[in-house]
Design a protein around this motif. Structure first.
Motif, PDB file in Angstrom:
ATOM      1  N   GLY A  10     -21.773 -25.091 -32.569  1.00  0.00           N
ATOM      2  CA  GLY A  10     -22.920 -25.552 -33.335  1.00  0.00           C
ATOM      3  C   GLY A  10     -23.554 -24.472 -34.182  1.00  0.00           C
ATOM      4  N   THR A  11     -23.058 -23.242 -34.048  1.00  0.00           N
ATOM      5  CA  THR A  11     -23.590 -22.130 -34.840  1.00  0.00           C
ATOM      6  C   THR A  11     -22.485 -21.482 -35.663  1.00  0.00           C
ATOM      7  N   LEU A  12     -21.449 -20.981 -35.002  1.00  0.00           N
ATOM      8  CA  LEU A  12     -20.303 -20.414 -35.705  1.00  0.00           C
ATOM      9  C   LEU A  12     -19.236 -21.464 -35.984  1.00  0.00           C
ATOM     10  N   ILE A  13     -18.978 -22.335 -34.995  1.00  0.00           N
ATOM     11  CA  ILE A  13     -17.908 -23.322 -35.134  1.00  0.00           C
ATOM     12  C   ILE A  13     -18.429 -24.737 -34.939  1.00  0.00           C
ATOM     13  N   ASP A  14     -17.815 -25.661 -35.679  1.00  0.00           N
ATOM     14  CA  ASP A  14     -18.153 -27.083 -35.581  1.00  0.00           C
ATOM     15  C   ASP A  14     -17.210 -27.720 -34.564  1.00  0.00           C
ATOM     16  N   SER A  15     -17.683 -27.778 -33.336  1.00  0.00           N
ATOM     17  CA  SER A  15     -16.823 -28.208 -32.228  1.00  0.00           C
ATOM     18  C   SER A  15     -17.228 -29.551 -31.640  1.00  0.00           C
ATOM     19  N   GLN A  16     -18.037 -30.323 -32.370  1.00  0.00           N
ATOM     20  CA  GLN A  16     -18.585 -31.541 -31.784  1.00  0.00           C
ATOM     21  C   GLN A  16     -17.506 -32.531 -31.360  1.00  0.00           C
ATOM     22  N   ASP A  17     -16.462 -32.687 -32.142  1.00  0.00           N
ATOM     23  CA  ASP A  17     -15.434 -33.678 -31.794  1.00  0.00           C
ATOM     24  C   ASP A  17     -14.660 -33.266 -30.542  1.00  0.00           C
ATOM     25  N   THR A  18     -14.319 -31.988 -30.430  1.00  0.00           N
ATOM     26  CA  THR A  18     -13.564 -31.552 -29.259  1.00  0.00           C
ATOM     27  C   THR A  18     -14.447 -31.532 -28.012  1.00  0.00           C
ATOM     28  N   ILE A  19     -15.729 -31.243 -28.181  1.00  0.00           N
ATOM     29  CA  ILE A  19     -16.645 -31.295 -27.039  1.00  0.00           C
ATOM     30  C   ILE A  19     -16.788 -32.735 -26.554  1.00  0.00           C
ATOM     31  N   GLY A  82      -1.868 -26.619 -29.283  1.00  0.00           N
ATOM     32  CA  GLY A  82      -2.315 -26.286 -30.633  1.00  0.00           C
ATOM     33  C   GLY A  82      -3.418 -27.185 -31.141  1.00  0.00           C
ATOM     34  N   LEU A  83      -4.111 -27.859 -30.223  1.00  0.00           N
ATOM     35  CA  LEU A  83      -5.204 -28.736 -30.606  1.00  0.00           C
ATOM     36  C   LEU A  83      -6.544 -28.018 -30.408  1.00  0.00           C
ATOM     37  N   ASP A  84      -7.655 -28.735 -30.620  1.00  0.00           N
ATOM     38  CA  ASP A  84      -9.003 -28.169 -30.477  1.00  0.00           C
ATOM     39  C   ASP A  84      -9.203 -26.963 -31.389  1.00  0.00           C
ATOM     40  N   LEU A  85      -8.773 -27.098 -32.628  1.00  0.00           N
ATOM     41  CA  LEU A  85      -8.940 -26.022 -33.605  1.00  0.00           C
ATOM     42  C   LEU A  85     -10.255 -26.224 -34.350  1.00  0.00           C
ATOM     43  N   ASP A  86     -11.356 -25.899 -33.699  1.00  0.00           N
ATOM     44  CA  ASP A  86     -12.684 -26.113 -34.267  1.00  0.00           C
ATOM     45  C   ASP A  86     -12.893 -25.227 -35.498  1.00  0.00           C
ATOM     46  N   PRO A  87     -13.275 -25.825 -36.632  1.00  0.00           N
ATOM     47  CA  PRO A  87     -13.442 -25.028 -37.857  1.00  0.00           C
ATOM     48  C   PRO A  87     -14.728 -24.203 -37.848  1.00  0.00           C
ATOM     49  N   LEU A  88     -14.704 -23.089 -38.581  1.00  0.00           N
ATOM     50  CA  LEU A  88     -15.920 -22.331 -38.825  1.00  0.00           C
ATOM     51  C   LEU A  88     -16.818 -23.127 -39.764  1.00  0.00           C
ATOM     52  N   TYR A  89     -18.122 -23.005 -39.581  1.00  0.00           N
ATOM     53  CA  TYR A  89     -19.043 -23.619 -40.535  1.00  0.00           C
ATOM     54  C   TYR A  89     -18.962 -22.867 -41.863  1.00  0.00           C
ATOM     55  N   PRO A  90     -19.212 -23.567 -42.967  1.00  0.00           N
ATOM     56  CA  PRO A  90     -19.188 -22.904 -44.277  1.00  0.00           C
ATOM     57  C   PRO A  90     -20.127 -21.701 -44.312  1.00  0.00           C
ATOM     58  N   VAL A 122     -11.802 -16.593 -31.451  1.00  0.00           N
ATOM     59  CA  VAL A 122     -11.519 -15.329 -32.130  1.00  0.00           C
ATOM     60  C   VAL A 122     -10.075 -15.296 -32.633  1.00  0.00           C
ATOM     61  N   GLU A 123      -9.155 -15.771 -31.812  1.00  0.00           N
ATOM     62  CA  GLU A 123      -7.745 -15.759 -32.210  1.00  0.00           C
ATOM     63  C   GLU A 123      -7.478 -16.730 -33.353  1.00  0.00           C
ATOM     64  N   VAL A 124      -7.983 -17.947 -33.229  1.00  0.00           N
ATOM     65  CA  VAL A 124      -7.727 -18.969 -34.244  1.00  0.00           C
ATOM     66  C   VAL A 124      -8.274 -18.563 -35.607  1.00  0.00           C
ATOM     67  N   HIS A 125      -9.423 -17.916 -35.618  1.00  0.00           N
ATOM     68  CA  HIS A 125     -10.077 -17.590 -36.889  1.00  0.00           C
ATOM     69  C   HIS A 125      -9.958 -16.114 -37.272  1.00  0.00           C
ATOM     70  N   ASP A 126      -9.085 -15.394 -36.567  1.00  0.00           N
ATOM     71  CA  ASP A 126      -8.813 -13.996 -36.909  1.00  0.00           C
ATOM     72  C   ASP A 126     -10.109 -13.181 -36.968  1.00  0.00           C
ATOM     73  N   LEU A 127     -10.867 -13.254 -35.888  1.00  0.00           N
ATOM     74  CA  LEU A 127     -12.139 -12.541 -35.813  1.00  0.00           C
ATOM     75  C   LEU A 127     -12.073 -11.349 -34.865  1.00  0.00           C
ATOM     76  N   GLY A 128     -10.880 -10.913 -34.547  1.00  0.00           N
ATOM     77  CA  GLY A 128     -10.712  -9.801 -33.627  1.00  0.00           C
ATOM     78  C   GLY A 128     -11.443  -8.556 -34.104  1.00  0.00           C
ATOM     79  N   GLY A 129     -12.125  -7.886 -33.188  1.00  0.00           N
ATOM     80  CA  GLY A 129     -12.830  -6.663 -33.516  1.00  0.00           C
ATOM     81  C   GLY A 129     -14.212  -6.847 -34.095  1.00  0.00           C
ATOM     82  N   ARG A 130     -14.625  -8.102 -34.305  1.00  0.00           N
ATOM     83  CA  ARG A 130     -15.940  -8.342 -34.903  1.00  0.00           C
ATOM     84  C   ARG A 130     -17.078  -8.149 -33.911  1.00  0.00           C
ATOM     85  N   PHE A 131     -16.858  -8.583 -32.674  1.00  0.00           N
ATOM     86  CA  PHE A 131     -17.949  -8.657 -31.707  1.00  0.00           C
ATOM     87  C   PHE A 131     -17.802  -7.558 -30.649  1.00  0.00           C
ATOM     88  N   VAL A 132     -18.806  -6.700 -30.573  1.00  0.00           N
ATOM     89  CA  VAL A 132     -18.734  -5.580 -29.635  1.00  0.00           C
ATOM     90  C   VAL A 132     -19.225  -5.963 -28.252  1.00  0.00           C
TER      91      VAL A 132
END
Length: 226
Positions: A10-19, A82-90, A122-132
């Protein structure tokens, strides 16, 4: 040093359908009828058992472990397929890029998801190394308990007045306030502006491209924290 912590669903990813799919699996497992969409999504942000308990009530507390297990099992199976690929919000990636480019800003996550759910995002959206720092339901009490934010500050050495929690629910706002951090609400998730304000949001934004300026106003990147 500034610390900016993000909620996930609900903040970074739109996961409502998979939830909703996971919740429906949980309800089906115990033979209870699924609540309406708005009611079901109102608990997003809470840890799974806490969320189910809030939905089904204390009289059905004995069913919660089975419901939560069914939800988790379904999630794990779907991700392997390979399911539950929640998109990032714009605008999510642009904000993360802009904040991550600053030497004086650290990024973190505080979520009711399990760690494996964050790792999947992180893996799906290639966000590795972003969050400490990554705080999850595996190691902390459910929101709105402040433990996740307190742990994130402890791990990074950030002070409360230089820390902001970004989230879409009143649970996030209450958590931030309880930890002494800035509470920034976003309206594209699961709680509306009024509920975010009631939860203690210092500021509420409607689009991700407003976040950087909102953080600058609260944290005073070029001066002392507000």
């Amino acid at each position: 040093m500034y610390l900016v912590i993000f909620d996930c669903d609900g903040t970074l990813i739109d996961s409502q359908d998979t939830i909703l799919h996971g919740l429906s699996v949980g309800y089906e497992a115990v033979g209870l009828p699924m609540p309406d969409r708005r009611t079901a999504l109102s608990i997003v942000g809470l840890s799974l058992e806490t969320a189910f308990l809030q939905l089904v009530g204390a009289e059905n507390a004995h069913l919660v472990p089975e419901m939560a297990n069914a939800y988790r099992t379904s999630k794990i199976s779907r991700r392997k397929l390979g399911l539950d690929l929640d998109p990032l919000y714009p605008g999510t990636r642009d904000v993360l890029d802009r904040l991550g480019a600053r030497d004086d800003v650290l990024l973190g996550v505080a979520t009711g998801k399990a760690r494996r759910g964050v790792d999947h995002m992180v893996e799906v959206h290639d966000l590795g190394g972003r969050f400490v720092t990554v705080q999850t339901a595996d190691t902390s009490p459910s929101k709105p308990h402040p433990d996740m934010v307190l742990r994130a500050m402890s791990e990074t050495g950030a002070e409360p007045l230089r820390t902001a929690m970004i989230g879409d629910t009143s649970f996030d706002m209450e958590m931030a306030r309880a930890a002494g951090a800035h509470a920034v609400g976003v309206t594209w998730g699961y709680h509306d502006r009024d509920r975010l304000r009631a939860g203690g949001a210092h500021v509420v934004i409607d689009h991700f491209d407003e976040l950087y300026d909102a953080l600058d106003a609260r944290l005073a990147f070029d001066g002392e924290p507000a």
